[in-house]
Design an enzyme around this catalytic site. Structure first.
Site, PDB file in Angstrom:
ATOM      1  N   GLU A   8     -44.124 -24.258 -29.007  1.00 27.57           N
ATOM      2  CA  GLU A   8     -44.791 -25.363 -28.324  1.00 27.57           C
ATOM      3  C   GLU A   8     -44.302 -25.318 -26.881  1.00 27.57           C
ATOM      4  O   GLU A   8     -43.100 -25.409 -26.622  1.00 27.57           O
ATOM      5  CB  GLU A   8     -44.398 -26.689 -28.997  1.00 27.57           C
ATOM      6  CG  GLU A   8     -44.970 -27.928 -28.350  1.00 27.57           C
ATOM      7  CD  GLU A   8     -46.488 -28.042 -28.509  1.00 27.57           C
ATOM      8  OE1 GLU A   8     -47.131 -28.494 -27.550  1.00 27.57           O
ATOM      9  OE2 GLU A   8     -47.022 -27.667 -29.574  1.00 27.57           O
ATOM     10  N   ILE A   9     -45.226 -25.124 -25.950  1.00 26.53           N
ATOM     11  CA  ILE A   9     -44.863 -25.046 -24.531  1.00 26.53           C
ATOM     12  C   ILE A   9     -45.095 -26.420 -23.907  1.00 26.53           C
ATOM     13  O   ILE A   9     -46.147 -27.033 -24.125  1.00 26.53           O
ATOM     14  CB  ILE A   9     -45.773 -24.028 -23.794  1.00 26.53           C
ATOM     15  CG1 ILE A   9     -45.639 -22.630 -24.418  1.00 26.53           C
ATOM     16  CG2 ILE A   9     -45.479 -24.011 -22.297  1.00 26.53           C
ATOM     17  CD1 ILE A   9     -44.380 -21.913 -24.089  1.00 26.53           C
ATOM     18  N   LYS A  39     -41.438 -34.450 -27.387  1.00 26.16           N
ATOM     19  CA  LYS A  39     -42.120 -33.362 -28.113  1.00 26.16           C
ATOM     20  C   LYS A  39     -41.514 -33.182 -29.505  1.00 26.16           C
ATOM     21  O   LYS A  39     -42.223 -33.102 -30.507  1.00 26.16           O
ATOM     22  CB  LYS A  39     -41.977 -32.030 -27.367  1.00 26.16           C
ATOM     23  CG  LYS A  39     -43.005 -31.809 -26.286  1.00 26.16           C
ATOM     24  CD  LYS A  39     -44.273 -31.218 -26.853  1.00 26.16           C
ATOM     25  CE  LYS A  39     -45.218 -30.793 -25.740  1.00 26.16           C
ATOM     26  NZ  LYS A  39     -46.618 -31.084 -26.065  1.00 26.16           N
TER      27      LYS A  39
END
Length: 716
Positions: free
Chosen positions: A119-120, A134
């Protein structure tokens, strides 16, 4: 900002970002900061993957412009930037081939070297804050998180940065450049402040014990646990493109959205078969009243006294005979039942004091007509649960019926004016608050338009019959009580009038549950010869019981008087709704009010007076094969009222289903008319859902035929 984005980013990235925003119903021209953020995120994902390959020995290597023939495989699979359906397909196939746990949210990349999803994150805020948000959102140990900021900071799960120093430096430099370019154009501050956090960090709230068991029991289908369901709800984006929604709902669903054009819809298929028959609880346009004006007799207001008084106004009684038998019934019993009513009324008159209620003798004809001793004996389930072949009765499919013209005539009649006033002004209720002045004015105008309407007569008749029947059902459970069908009104001159439509005899009524049925026999006067439309009267046995002298333009003519007799049934819940039929007045008044409101908001002043008093203006009433029908505001009021009243009189599961399902198709057609370019999936399934409600109900069939007229004209 929009111009900057289009200059600063590769056109392919810009196009993907526009598509992504459109999928969620967002406009890149309006939400420009979001547009820039999506492009930035896409570019970082692509840069992360660029030049990284895996060679034949499964080693990770960096190749910037080497031998194009080398046997190299991309190290990263790019998931971000694909449409949702495709993205999930890629994720599913990766999970199937590698055995990695399936993520709850769509990640951005998959790393074939480390065998994990990535996940960027790109943030304009503090990297730690964003990292926590996040991590809290995706709640997965398996997905690796890597956050970059515009200030050159970064943070990754377990400080494992995946890429070499140089590749990460390239990304940081690019982000710094974007920031400087924005700042030089005065765009940075607004961009920096516009970043919204991920879903707020929530405390883990544990449910235990009984509540936990209840929660697990009450999950929707296909969810194995509360966590599983929670994750689904957390990840559900509430607006946006329908394909995206569907792929979120289930990875198995793959809906193709078809454009809905003028040529797309076909008419609804109405069933074939014999014509449909009348199924209302009492006669409507065919009813005949025996009336007394200015009633002042002894016991006035007591139904039985009023009924006897009305019966005495008619002198043309004759020996009854059957003119239209009921196909399945024992017709002589209907004849005997009417004779019994006449005889017992005669007996009452011979008594010194007329009683307030009359219970009929339990003769064989009434026992038959009221289904006495016909119900199968109820046995306690405990006593028969061991019976091996215990099963429910086989019930036949309902027989299809075709639309008959009589139901449209019934509706037209319901919209007409009568020469009597059926509601007083205060029938809708008095004002409570002083602000109600406009409301009172609207109510008075509306009442004036509908007080003479035949649909209003049906309301008052329905309220009376249902109230009387419910009262008798509770007060005289075991008796075959005779209930006169009465209504009251005023003549044009304001004189009071009491009307008798006929009689009901109620059967045994031990009503414990709302849906328990009470049987009744209805006997109603009419001048309609049943032989003209025998299909309408399929459920009735019709007798000729007298001759009535009618005044016409050419003098007096004698017409045969008929009695429509049938067995019927109702329940507590149906009677409760029948007693509340006055609500139909309120419903149609509210519909008219919303028309006035629309008009008033355009003109920016209250238009009530103009609305009702401008007699020259016409309004759309409905669709017919000829096109859009128009009429005066009074006609609109009466038509809306009649629709509401018929929804009550002909209430049924078929109507419920048809209304709910056809509304969807109606909204799609309206969207097409408004040039909103609607798209649909499984339109065939929607047609199926609508058409399975078109079986044999006259009111539903009429509505379906109106719907077809609407489709034909709306989409020309």
């Amino acid at each position: 900002m929009e111009d900057f984005v289009r200059q600063c980013f590769n056109p392919m990235i810009v196009e993907l970002a526009e598509k992504a925003m459109k999928e969620y119903g967002e406009d890149p021209k309006i939400e420009t900061n979001k547009f820039a953020a999506i492009c930035t995120h896409l570019e970082v994902c692509f840069m992360y993957s660029d030049f990284h390959f895996i060679d034949e020995r499964s080693e990770s290597i960096i190749v910037e412009s080497g031998d194009p023939n080398a046997l190299l495989k991309h190290r990263f699979e790019i998931i971000e930037g694909r449409d949702r359906t495709m993205a999930w397909t890629v994720v599913n196939s990766i999970c199937n081939t590698t055995g990695v746990e399936k993520p709850k949210f769509l990640p951005d990349l998959y790393d074939y070297k480390e065998n994990r999803f990535i996940e960027i994150g790109v943030t304009r805020r503090e990297v730690h804050t964003y990292y926590l948000e996040k991590a809290n959102k995706i709640k997965s140990e398996e997905t690796h998180i890597h956050i970059f900021s515009f200030t050159g900071e970064e943070m990754a799960t377990k400080a494992d940065y995946t890429l070499d120093e140089e590749s990460r430096a390239r990304i940081k430099t690019r982000l710094f450049t974007i920031r400087q370019e924005m700042a030089s154009r005065g765009l940075w501050d607004s961009f920096r402040q516009s970043e919204r956090g991920e879903e707020t960090i929530e405390e883990k709230f544990e449910i235990t014990g009984t509540m936990r068991r209840l929660a697990d029991q009450s999950l929707p289908p296909n969810f194995s646990s509360l966590e599983n369901f929670r994750a689904y709800v957390d990840g559900f984006e509430p607006n946006g493109c329908i394909e995206g929604k569907l792929s979120q709902m289930s990875k198995e669903v793959n809906a193709r959205i078809e454009p809905f054009l003028k040529t797309t819809p076909r008419p609804l298929r109405l069933p074939d078969g014999p014509p449909c028959s009348q199924r209302s609880k009492f006669l409507l346009m065919d009813a005949l009243k025996l009336s007394i004006e200015d009633p002042s007799h002894e016991g006035e207001g007591i139904p039985l006294y009023d009924a006897i008084k009305c019966m005495k106004t008619f002198f043309g009684w004759k020996e009854p005979n059957i003119v239209k038998p009921h196909e399945k019934g024992i017709n002589p019993n209907y004849l005997l039942a009417w004779k019994q009513v006449l005889a017992e009324l005669q007996d009452i008159e011979n008594e010194e004091k007329i009683p307030k209620t009359k219970n009929m003798k339990k003769t064989s004809q009434l026992k038959w007509a009221l289904g006495e001793n016909m119900a199968p004996e109820k046995v306690d389930f405990e006593d028969c649960k061991d019976v091996s072949d215990l099963r429910q009765y086989d019930s036949d499919e309902p027989e299809s019926r075709s639309l008959a013209s009589w139901i449209q005539s019934e509706f037209n009649k319901a919209c007409e004016l009568t020469d009597s006033i059926w509601i007083e002004l205060d029938e809708i209720g008095e004002d409570v608050a002083p602000i109600e002045h406009i409301a009172s004015m609207r109510r008075n105008y509306f009442t004036a338009e509908v007080s003479h309407c035949r649909a209003t007569e049906y309301i008052m008749k329905g309220v009376y019959i249902n109230t009387a029947l419910l009262n008798a059902s509770c007060a005289a459970m075991d008796d075959f009580q005779l209930i006169p069908m009465i209504s009251k009104c005023r003549t044009k001159e304001g004189r009071r009038k009491t009307n008798l439509y006929g009689f009901i005899i109620k059967g045994r009524s031990h009503l414990r549950n709302d849906t328990d049925v009470v049987n009744f026999v209805s006997m109603e006067f009419s001048l309609t010869d049943p032989r003209l439309e025998p299909h309408k009267w399929e459920k009735y046995c019709v007798l000729e019981i007298g001759d009535m002298l009618l005044r016409t333009a050419v003098g007096q003519v004698s017409r045969p008087m008929f009695l429509y007799v049938r067995t019927n049934g109702t329940s507590k819940i149906k009677m409760k709704w029948g007693m509340e039929m006055r609500r139909c007045l309120l419903q149609s008044l509210q519909q008219i009010e919303s028309m006035i409101e629309a008009e008033s908001s355009v003109k920016e002043k209250d238009m009530t007076k103009e609305f009702f008093e401008n007699k020259s203006e016409t309004w759309p009433i409905g669709e017919s094969p000829k096109g859009v029908e128009e009429g005066s505001i009074g006609k609109v009021c009466r038509t809306l009222l009649a629709k509401s009243v018929f929804n009550s009189l002909y209430a049924s599961p078929q109507l419920e289903g048809f209304s709910a399902e056809s509304r969807k198709l109606l909204l799609i057609a309206q969207a097409l008319r408004d040039n909103l370019e609607p798209g649909t999936f499984d339109l065939g399934g929607l047609y199926e859902a609508i058409e399975e409600c078109l079986i044999n109900d006259p009111w539903v069939l009429l509505n379906a035929s109106w719907f077809n007229s609407f489709l034909a004209h709306a989409l020309k």
